[in-house]
Design a protein around this motif. Structure first.
Motif, short mmCIF file in Angstrom:
data_model
loop_
_atom_site.label_atom_id
_atom_site.label_comp_id
_atom_site.label_asym_id
_atom_site.label_seq_id
_atom_site.Cartn_x
_atom_site.Cartn_y
_atom_site.Cartn_z
N PRO A 1 0.80 -1.23 0.00
CA PRO A 1 0.00 0.00 0.00
C PRO A 1 0.83 1.28 0.00
CG PRO A 1 -0.87 -1.57 1.60
CD PRO A 1 0.46 -2.10 1.14
N PHE A 2 2.09 1.19 0.39
CA PHE A 2 2.93 2.39 0.49
C PHE A 2 3.94 2.49 -0.65
CE2 PHE A 2 2.32 0.53 4.86
CZ PHE A 2 1.20 1.28 5.17
N MET A 3 3.92 1.53 -1.56
CA MET A 3 4.90 1.49 -2.65
C MET A 3 4.40 2.24 -3.88
SD MET A 3 7.47 -0.41 -1.47
CE MET A 3 8.30 -1.43 -2.68
N SER A 4 5.32 2.54 -4.79
CA SER A 4 5.00 3.26 -6.01
C SER A 4 5.56 2.50 -7.21
CB SER A 4 5.61 4.67 -5.98
OG SER A 4 5.22 5.37 -4.83
N THR A 5 5.00 2.83 -8.39
CA THR A 5 5.49 2.23 -9.62
C THR A 5 7.00 2.49 -9.77
OG1 THR A 5 3.36 2.52 -10.69
CG2 THR A 5 5.27 2.23 -12.13
N GLY A 6 7.73 1.46 -10.12
CA GLY A 6 9.18 1.59 -10.30
C GLY A 6 9.99 1.21 -9.08
N ASP A 7 9.33 1.01 -7.93
CA ASP A 7 10.05 0.58 -6.72
C ASP A 7 10.57 -0.85 -6.91
OD1 ASP A 7 9.54 2.99 -5.57
OD2 ASP A 7 7.98 2.28 -4.20
N ILE A 8 11.54 -1.22 -6.08
CA ILE A 8 12.20 -2.52 -6.22
C ILE A 8 12.18 -3.25 -4.88
CG2 ILE A 8 14.36 -3.70 -6.80
CD1 ILE A 8 15.13 -1.08 -8.32
#
Length: 632
Positions: free
Chosen positions: A260-267
């Motif tokens: 829920p706290f992540m964004s597109t492009g995170d790894i």
């Protein structure tokens, strides 16, 4: 708030008119750092070309980017600096940051064509005409790994956003068990700004991260959390989060907690001993959500994780480019000084390789245990004398980490007793040996030495049954007459077979899953940091650049021929002396089967045809039609 900065180059990038020079100057003054405007480094030929309305090509930019790269490297010898440069394409940014992979950040000033055009119309005296703006937008490949700032904001707002992002940690790690703590200390000790998270469990796990931070001075810049949202938000984007939690459901639970706290492009990086098919599933699952997933095998134990582990990354190759600076910096070094870490393959490749590594490890440990028992009971040698012998072996081709630590184990006493004699003879396992055995069976690879090592651990667990059987059968072990050099050469022989079987498993997996694994590179990564590092692994690195099957190599064949009589005599005498030597026996049986040009499998095919009409092929037409006989 002024950010705590590691020594780095901050590149302010974007199309002309985005405000690179303005923001770069303001940020440099705010942070008290030198500023360099990339436009000042264009050769006169570039200026004249742009002034005439012609866009620069890649060749025009090459010398300019190299000049700015040189400026960056020179400034890093002293301190941080800020450089404004368009760097519109990915390959331009690669040229700009070449050789300083761990010491730079990109700040991308972005805006619409109309916004930038309006800004350019209001400025005067610049050598680039408005007519070239569209070509810049056409060239632009927006960076993924950058602080992204919208130029619609005021300079003051832009500065605050940049400073806020610079103040965030560059790498996060979840799970502060033994390995997680060692990796945190390794990362922080190498100068990386990290965030650490460990779950909060009332009365059991409280303030783990904070207490850990206080215990080690190298963690003074690290940020400690036991709240997941705060941890994730403490990280620079794209976020890089490594999981060091127990394999299985715990990994899935943590992934769902952070999503829920992540964004597109995170790894997301799984550094645990996860099952490779689980890693493949998570790779596909997160890919659908725009998040990259890496499965990274980590070998070396607590000390290796701290001093430099062997790392086996698999997953998204683009994601690896964004994290390799961290992984390769903290990894061990091979004999040539290169990182024992490199991208190995897609999906679950990294965790499969770690699983195969552990399979070889199981066998190596069991082989040493069998040799120890033959020397201790069969040759009546005391532990310290066996330690002397193992240390002598380590001076030559048999040198290995496992043999080295075994010598140290055999010297340890508790009071007047050898500690090895006080340790309960029940071997535990965490499942990777079982997974390797299952994978070998599924892929049709006869990993007989590994399977024997795994089953040896299993049978050791039946301690009470073994004690009753010993009392019932009273097996009397006989002294061994064979010379110790025969035991040494039998061990040498079995180790070669063990490594051959492990490499065969990796080759078959590579073909089955289209991973395109490089066997030489995998062995290079295993030359240091990992548990199975050895002199023999080092010999395999150049050999596997030319050979597909190490048993067909002339040098290896010579070693096996030299040791064949020794292992045959050792196995024969050990069996007659009532010693359990499953791995030594498995290695010999495998080799005897492997070198048979005419095996007994023709009988198996005849039997299958008799009771099941499965058919058989004939020697004069091995690829031809199946034959069937009415045996009745």
């Amino acid at each position: 708030m002024r950010p705590h900065l590691k020594k780095q180059v901050i590149f302010i990038i974007g199309v002309s008119g985005s405000g690179k020079s303005t923001i770069g100057n303001l940020l440099a003054k705010e942070l008290d750092l030198p500023f360099f405007d990339g436009d000042d480094y264009h050769p006169e030929s570039n200026r004249e070309k742009m002034a005439s309305g012609k866009p620069l090509n890649d060749e025009d930019r090459k010398g300019w980017l190299m000049a700015l790269n040189t400026v960056a490297k020179e400034e890093l010898k002293k301190n941080s600096c800020i450089i404004a440069c368009s760097a519109l394409k990915k390959k331009y940014r690669q040229q700009l940051s070449e050789g300083i992979e761990n010491e730079f950040r990109f700040v991308f000033l972005h805006g619409s064509f109309d916004q930038i055009l309006q800004r350019m119309e209001s400025r005067s005296g610049h050598f680039m005409p408005l007519s070239l703006l569209q070509s810049q937008f056409d060239t632009l490949e927006p960076p993924e790994n950058a602080i992204r700032v919208d130029v619609i904001n005021t300079p003051e707002q832009i500065l605050e956003q940049i400073k806020s992002e610079l103040n965030k940690s560059e790498f996060g790690l979840i799970g502060l068990g033994v390995m997680g703590k060692s990796l945190c200390r390794n990362l922080a000790g190498k100068g990386f700004y990290i965030s650490m998270y460990n779950r909060h469990v009332d009365g059991k796990e409280e303030d783990i991260a904070l207490t850990f931070k206080k215990d080690f001075p190298e963690l003074h810049t690290a940020k400690a959390f036991d709240k997941m949202q705060a941890f994730v938000h403490s990280l620079q984007t794209p976020r890089k989060i490594m999981l060091m939690v127990n394999a299985g459901k715990a990994v899935d639970q943590v992934i769902e907690e952070i999503l829920p706290f992540m964004s597109t492009g995170d790894i997301v990086i799984d550094g645990g001993n996860s099952y490779y098919l689980d890693t493949q599933r998570r790779y596909e699952y997160l890919k659908e959500k725009g998040i990259s997933f890496m499965g990274v095998g980590v070998s070396g134990g607590e000390e290796g994780a701290l001093q430099g582990p062997s790392l086996m990354p698999g997953g998204d190759p683009d994601a690896y480019d964004k994290i390799k600076g961290y992984l390769e910096t903290i990894s061990a070094r091979d004999p040539d000084g290169n990182a024992c870490c490199s991208y190995l393959g897609k999906g679950g490749a990294g965790h499969f390789i770690k699983m195969a590594h552990n399979g070889v490890e199981y066998s190596e440990m069991q082989l040493i245990a069998e040799v120890y028992q033959l020397l201790r009971q069969g040759k009546n040698m005391q532990p310290d004398k066996i330690a002397d012998l193992f240390e002598e072996w380590c001076q030559g081709e048999l040198n290995s980490y496992l043999l080295e630590i075994t010598a140290k184990i055999l010297r340890r006493k508790e009071g007047n007793n050898w500690l090895i004699d006080l340790i309960l003879d029940k071997a535990a396992n965490k499942g990777t040996g079982n997974w390797t055995t299952v994978a070998a069976s599924q892929l049709g690879i006869p990993a007989t030495v590994l399977t024997s090592a795994l089953y040896s651990r299993y049978i050791s667990a039946f301690k009470s049954s073994r004690e009753k059987a010993s009392a019932l059968y009273s097996p009397e072990k006989l002294s061994l007459e064979l010379p110790i050099v025969h035991i040494k050469n039998a061990y040498r022989f079995a180790r070669i077979i063990n490594h051959h079987q492990g490499i065969s498993l990796l080759k078959e997996a590579s073909e089955s899953y289209a991973w395109e694994l490089d066997m030489s590179e995998i062995c290079r990564i295993w030359t240091n940091g990992c548990i199975i590092r050895s002199a023999f692994i080092e010999t395999l690195v150049p050999l596997l650049k030319k050979e597909k099957d190490i048993l067909l190599n002339a040098h290896i064949a010579g070693m096996l021929k030299e040791s064949y009589a020794a292992i045959t005599q050792t196995v024969s005498e050990a069996v007659l002396g009532h010693y359990p030597i499953p791995c030594l026996t498995a290695a010999l049986n495998y080799f005897n089967s492997y070198k048979e040009d005419r095996s007994n499998a023709n009988m198996i095919q005849a039997q299958r045809d008799f009771f099941g009409a499965h058919g058989y092929r004939k020697n004069d037409d091995p690829e031809g039609d199946l034959h069937h006989t009415n045996w009745s």
